[in-house]
Scaffold this active site. Structure first.
Site, PDB file in Angstrom:
ATOM      1  N   LYS A 147       0.864  -1.188   0.000  1.00  0.00           N
ATOM      2  CA  LYS A 147       0.000   0.000   0.000  1.00  0.00           C
ATOM      3  C   LYS A 147       0.896   1.232   0.000  1.00  0.00           C
ATOM      4  O   LYS A 147       1.701   1.430   0.904  1.00  0.00           O
ATOM      5  CB  LYS A 147      -0.902  -0.015   1.231  1.00  0.00           C
ATOM      6  CG  LYS A 147      -1.795   1.200   1.328  1.00  0.00           C
ATOM      7  CD  LYS A 147      -2.748   1.108   2.512  1.00  0.00           C
ATOM      8  CE  LYS A 147      -3.574   2.380   2.635  1.00  0.00           C
ATOM      9  NZ  LYS A 147      -4.475   2.319   3.801  1.00  0.00           N
ATOM     10  N   LYS A 169      -2.085  -1.525  -3.929  1.00  0.00           N
ATOM     11  CA  LYS A 169      -2.987  -0.378  -3.813  1.00  0.00           C
ATOM     12  C   LYS A 169      -2.193   0.911  -3.824  1.00  0.00           C
ATOM     13  O   LYS A 169      -1.230   0.997  -3.086  1.00  0.00           O
ATOM     14  CB  LYS A 169      -3.758  -0.508  -2.497  1.00  0.00           C
ATOM     15  CG  LYS A 169      -4.625   0.668  -2.181  1.00  0.00           C
ATOM     16  CD  LYS A 169      -5.170   0.547  -0.789  1.00  0.00           C
ATOM     17  CE  LYS A 169      -5.956   1.822  -0.507  1.00  0.00           C
ATOM     18  NZ  LYS A 169      -6.407   1.886   0.861  1.00  0.00           N
TER      19      LYS A 169
HETATM   20  C1  PBG Z   1      -7.450   2.985   5.662  1.00  0.00           C
HETATM   21  C2  PBG Z   1      -7.712   2.981   4.218  1.00  0.00           C
HETATM   22  C3  PBG Z   1      -7.584   4.016   3.287  1.00  0.00           C
HETATM   23  C4  PBG Z   1      -8.034   3.528   2.084  1.00  0.00           C
HETATM   24  C5  PBG Z   1      -8.411   2.221   2.302  1.00  0.00           C
HETATM   25  N1  PBG Z   1      -8.175   1.888   3.615  1.00  0.00           N
HETATM   26  C6  PBG Z   1      -7.197   5.426   3.480  1.00  0.00           C
HETATM   27  C7  PBG Z   1      -5.814   5.839   3.660  1.00  0.00           C
HETATM   28  O1  PBG Z   1      -4.869   5.047   3.748  1.00  0.00           O
HETATM   29  O2  PBG Z   1      -5.680   7.052   3.787  1.00  0.00           O
HETATM   30  C8  PBG Z   1      -8.118   4.306   0.801  1.00  0.00           C
HETATM   31  C9  PBG Z   1      -9.148   3.820  -0.151  1.00  0.00           C
HETATM   32  C10 PBG Z   1      -9.463   4.748  -1.254  1.00  0.00           C
HETATM   33  O3  PBG Z   1      -8.863   5.811  -1.466  1.00  0.00           O
HETATM   34  O4  PBG Z   1     -10.402   4.394  -1.973  1.00  0.00           O
HETATM   35  N2  PBG Z   1      -6.134   3.087   6.030  1.00  0.00           N
END
Ligand code: PBG
Length: 329
Positions: free
Chosen positions: A198, A251
């Site tokens: 991520k 992601k």
């Molecule tokens: C929680 C999380 C996030 C997203 C998914 N789980 C936000 C972040 O990391 O700020 C983002 C999903 C999206 O932008 O659609 N940590």
């Protein structure tokens, strides 16, 4: 001079009609591979549009039934839940409360539609007053103090009936902490889908508006990955695999297709790709302005993610895409 008998390779033959093009297509999309994220909020009888994500709403628990039925009708078989609690605190208590929003939402969806697979995002950022994904010690996100809280949240969601828990906090060893807590709680059937690679991305902007989870100070770059690094992404995935993840994730998706392809070549695991909020909103915004054909742009992007090697695509276009796939053409 062109030879008369054999004109050689002519790739356009494979494109000569719609039927031939379909016959020779390399990449198929199916609704059953698409996962619809759902924002569950506090309150009653609320369906609240999200300004930065046209077409996406926040639902109170009592409104979920109708929505998941619609998703099911379209062909969607898996949803991914995010909770937006009424109150936040330093420790993100509502994330792991057994009377929290997400357990209630899971129970409600399972009561209405037992065959819908439910995945629950496991993170603290929607629940902490400071908006970081873990608890703080001296202004820093404390990895090892966060792990038991993530594990407790995962156990609550799994106990409520979620088939999949999906840790997204990017804490080291979060998959191991969750796997062992699940196993200790007789929840060994629950799958763990790690948000393994991520990246710290600008494309999460609309989500943070939707979930009210923008950090109140600093940013997430001490725990989410540097977007320049794909070798390190392989190490993150390897780590999640060794900790017992059943599925891994890359992601965002669109700006990281090379990472998806590299993971596909290296890991014999189901790979999910999360086409995040910003990827959705940029297509929506452009198409609302008449600058892009929404359907064609969305399907082209989803196809590219699948072509890169993702088995599972998490997308805010899930319902629309499933309906487009179901239309006879
Ligand atoms: C929680 C999380 C996030 C997203 C998914 N789980 C936000 C972040 O990391 O700020 C983002 C999903 C999206 O932008 O659609 N940590």
């Amino acid at each position: 001079m062109i030879e008369k008998k054999n004109q050689g390779v002519r790739l356009r033959r494979l494109r000569r009609s719609d039927t031939i093009r379909r016959l020779a297509t390399e990449t198929d999309l199916q609704a059953s591979r698409l996962v619809a994220p759902i924002f569950v909020r506090y309150g009653e009888k609320v369906v609240e549009p999200i300004a930065a994500m046209p077409g996406v709403n926040r639902y109170s628990v009592d409104q979920l039934g109708g929505y998941v039925n619609r998703l099911w009708e379209a062909g969607i078989r898996t949803v991914l839940l995010f909770g937006i609690p009424e109150s936040k605190d330093e420790l993100g208590t509502q994330a792991y409360s057994n009377v929290g929003l997400v357990p209630k939402a899971i129970t409600e969806i399972k009561r209405r539609l037992p065959s819908m697979a439910v995945a629950a995002d496991v993170c603290l950022c929607e629940y902490t007053s400071h908006g970081h994904c873990g608890v703080l010690t001296g202004g820093e996100v404390d990895n090892d103090k966060t792990l038991p809280l993530l594990a407790k949240a995962a156990v609550e969601y799994a106990s409520a009936g979620a088939e999949i828990v999906a840790p997204s906090a990017m804490m080291d060893r979060q998959v191991a902490a969750i796997r062992s807590a699940l196993d200790d709680s007789n929840l060994s059937e629950t799958l763990v889908m790690g948000y393994s690679a991520k990246f710290a991305s600008s494309f999460y902007g609309p989500f943070r508006e939707a979930a009210g989870s923008t950090p109140s100070f600093g940013d997430r770059r001490s725990y989410q990955m540097n977007g320049a690094n794909s070798r390190e992404a392989m190490r993150e995935i390897e780590e999640d695999v060794s900790e017992g993840a059943d599925m891994i994730m890359v992601k965002p998706a669109l700006a990281y297709l090379d990472v998806i392809a590299r993971a596909r070549a290296k890991f014999e695991m189901p790979i999910a790709a999360y086409s995040v909020s910003g990827e959705y909103s940029m297509i929506k915004a452009a198409s609302l302005n008449g600058w892009l054909d929404e359907r064609r742009a969305a399907m082209e992007v989803l196809t590219s993610i699948r072509r890169a090697g993702a088995d599972i695509i998490i997308t805010y276009f899930a319902e629309q895409a499933a309906n487009w796939l179901g239309e006879a053409t």
